[in-house]
Design an enzyme around this catalytic site. Sequence first.
Site, PDB file in Angstrom:
ATOM      1  N   GLU A   1       5.514   0.426 -21.205  1.00 13.27           N
ATOM      2  CA  GLU A   1       5.358   1.886 -21.197  1.00 13.27           C
ATOM      3  C   GLU A   1       4.332   2.327 -22.243  1.00 13.27           C
ATOM      4  OE1 GLU A   1       9.224   3.992 -21.117  1.00 13.27           O
ATOM      5  OE2 GLU A   1      10.017   2.129 -20.314  1.00 13.27           O
TER       6      GLU A   1
ATOM      7  N   THR B   1       0.894  -1.161   0.000  1.00 13.81           N
ATOM      8  CA  THR B   1       0.000   0.000   0.000  1.00 13.81           C
ATOM      9  C   THR B   1       0.931   1.209   0.000  1.00 13.81           C
ATOM     10  OG1 THR B   1      -0.108   0.129   2.405  1.00 13.81           O
ATOM     11  CG2 THR B   1      -1.808  -1.181   1.347  1.00 13.81           C
ATOM     12  N   HIS B   2       0.538   2.250  -0.679  1.00 11.48           N
ATOM     13  CA  HIS B   2       1.409   3.439  -0.833  1.00 11.48           C
ATOM     14  C   HIS B   2       2.753   3.070  -1.445  1.00 11.48           C
ATOM     15  CE1 HIS B   2      -1.465   5.406   1.927  1.00 11.48           C
ATOM     16  NE2 HIS B   2      -1.405   4.254   2.575  1.00 11.48           N
TER      17      HIS B   2
ATOM     18  N   TYR C   1     -29.976  12.960 -38.024  1.00 10.91           N
ATOM     19  CA  TYR C   1     -28.615  12.848 -38.527  1.00 10.91           C
ATOM     20  C   TYR C   1     -27.999  14.219 -38.782  1.00 10.91           C
ATOM     21  CZ  TYR C   1     -24.532  11.735 -41.286  1.00 10.91           C
ATOM     22  OH  TYR C   1     -23.237  11.653 -41.726  1.00 10.91           O
TER      23      TYR C   1
ATOM     24  N   SER D   1      18.938   0.574 -25.344  1.00  9.62           N
ATOM     25  CA  SER D   1      19.184   2.001 -25.485  1.00  9.62           C
ATOM     26  C   SER D   1      20.294   2.190 -26.498  1.00  9.62           C
ATOM     27  CB  SER D   1      19.589   2.583 -24.131  1.00  9.62           C
ATOM     28  OG  SER D   1      20.324   3.776 -24.332  1.00  9.62           O
TER      29      SER D   1
ATOM     30  N   LYS E   1      21.323  -1.093 -20.828  1.00 10.03           N
ATOM     31  CA  LYS E   1      19.893  -0.965 -20.561  1.00 10.03           C
ATOM     32  C   LYS E   1      19.027  -1.991 -21.285  1.00 10.03           C
ATOM     33  CE  LYS E   1      17.946   2.190 -18.978  1.00 10.03           C
ATOM     34  NZ  LYS E   1      17.502   3.569 -19.059  1.00 10.03           N
TER      35      LYS E   1
HETATM   36  N1  ARG Z   1     -20.278   9.075 -44.547  1.00 15.91           N
HETATM   37  C1  ARG Z   1     -21.447   9.435 -43.832  1.00 15.91           C
HETATM   38  C2  ARG Z   1     -21.233   9.197 -42.342  1.00 15.91           C
HETATM   39  O1  ARG Z   1     -20.327   8.523 -41.993  1.00 15.91           O
HETATM   40  C3  ARG Z   1     -22.630   8.649 -44.308  1.00 15.91           C
HETATM   41  C4  ARG Z   1     -23.927   9.312 -44.066  1.00 15.91           C
HETATM   42  C5  ARG Z   1     -24.118  10.495 -44.928  1.00 15.91           C
HETATM   43  N2  ARG Z   1     -25.431  11.043 -44.796  1.00 15.91           N
HETATM   44  C6  ARG Z   1     -25.714  12.268 -45.209  1.00 15.91           C
HETATM   45  N3  ARG Z   1     -26.918  12.671 -45.011  1.00 15.91           N
HETATM   46  N4  ARG Z   1     -24.842  13.055 -45.783  1.00 15.91           N
HETATM   47  O2  ARG Z   1     -21.938   9.690 -41.524  1.00 15.91           O
END
Ligand code: ARG
Length: 436
Positions: free
Chosen positions: A296, A161-162, A323, A283, A289
């Site tokens: 890492e 711990t610590h 969308y 290294s 080394k």
């Molecule tokens: N390449 C677009 C995307 O990845 C596809 C959809 C495009 N739709 C549009 N209404 N322009 O979102």
Amino acid sequence: MIKEQNSNKMWGGRFEDKPSDIMEQINASISFDKRMWRQDIRGSIAHATMLSNQGIITKDEAVEIVNGLNKIAEEIKSGNFEFKASLEDIHMNIESRLRELIGEVAGKLHTARSRNDQVATDFRMWTRGACDELIHLIEELQGALGALSQKHKDDIMSGFTHLQAAQPITLAMHLDAYSQMLERDKNRFIDCRKRLNECPLGSAALAGTPYPIDRKFTAEKLDFDKPMSNTLDGVSARDFATEFLFCAAQTGLHLSRLAEEIIIWATPQFSFIQLSDSWSTGSSIMPQKKNPDAAELVRGKTGRLNGNLIQMMTIMKGLPLAYNKDLQEDKEPVFDSFDSISLCLQAMKGMLETATFNTASMLESAEMGYTTATALADWLVMNLGLPFRDAHHVTGAIVKMAEDKGCKLDELNLADMQAINSNITTEIFAVLSVRA
Ligand code: ARG
């Protein structure tokens, strides 16, 4: 016959001019979304089959489309497909090639569909596959940890711990702690996969479509549990991506803790572990080394894993329904997190499987730093009925005495300890060694 035009072939009907070069660059996603070509073709085949089952296109048209799509799959697989930035994305690259191969009938594939539901469907399928692969890689790493735990079930080391020697434990116990973390990580991916497995196809642009489509058919054909119930949500939900990114980031956080321990353990000061040559680097200036670079990098990859999650959450914040093109920015963080965490899981497995644990140094660490002091205090409570606080105090005095004498607790003699509490008996030696 669509007349020859200057503008985009796929959507340029009302456009007279071509997009500017920079517009084309900022708009194009083909450089990264081509990774979804398998999902795109699979989705299109399911869609075309459904259209013909429903009498929306003819059987013959569907056969031509499906054959064309299969041919494109072959072309892409064999590296004979030219991806074009002018065609924006994977969806339009494939559809455009389909037109070259089978002519105008290709135009019927996009009936009752929009790229909005198309991309959401592809991306869910891709992410689902990514979950499956990561679940498998986590299990593989757990297998390696399990084998090591078995091998080292009696090898004693100090628990910390610590980062200070605290109490004796076994190496198996320490390694198993990581296996438990990974078990939860695995279950998070299983859960993420379950929640994302609903099909957006049929949402069309946002409001659904007037054609008599069969969403249950396409959902089933694409191995989704069911169609998504709200079409606006269908095209615009990306919480599945955020969730996937969190699962990856959390797994990365766990691996970074193990990586950090490997790094510390591999120092000559600790020398608990020696990494094999195949999992370390030298290294260029200091010939002596042997650096734990893989560990890492596993630790360092946390930066991008966390960053990708924040990136996705920031894209989604305040985004109105449904969308928006912002959503095209959703894929790179997901692809990058998948690539990164896959590498980390495999590197961790490789490093551990080929490492040598220096069990002698580990035992020595348990014998340094009075790691059995807590056991001594507990003995005083259980055998002499001391309240724990008093036992803690008495033990402190005994540790101080050992420190002054420069010896371990089990090297003190009974009389010395009895000078601090006269009720102590010789039985106490049963708990003073680390093995006990
Ligand atoms: N390449 C677009 C995307 O990845 C596809 C959809 C495009 N739709 C549009 N209404 N322009 O979102």
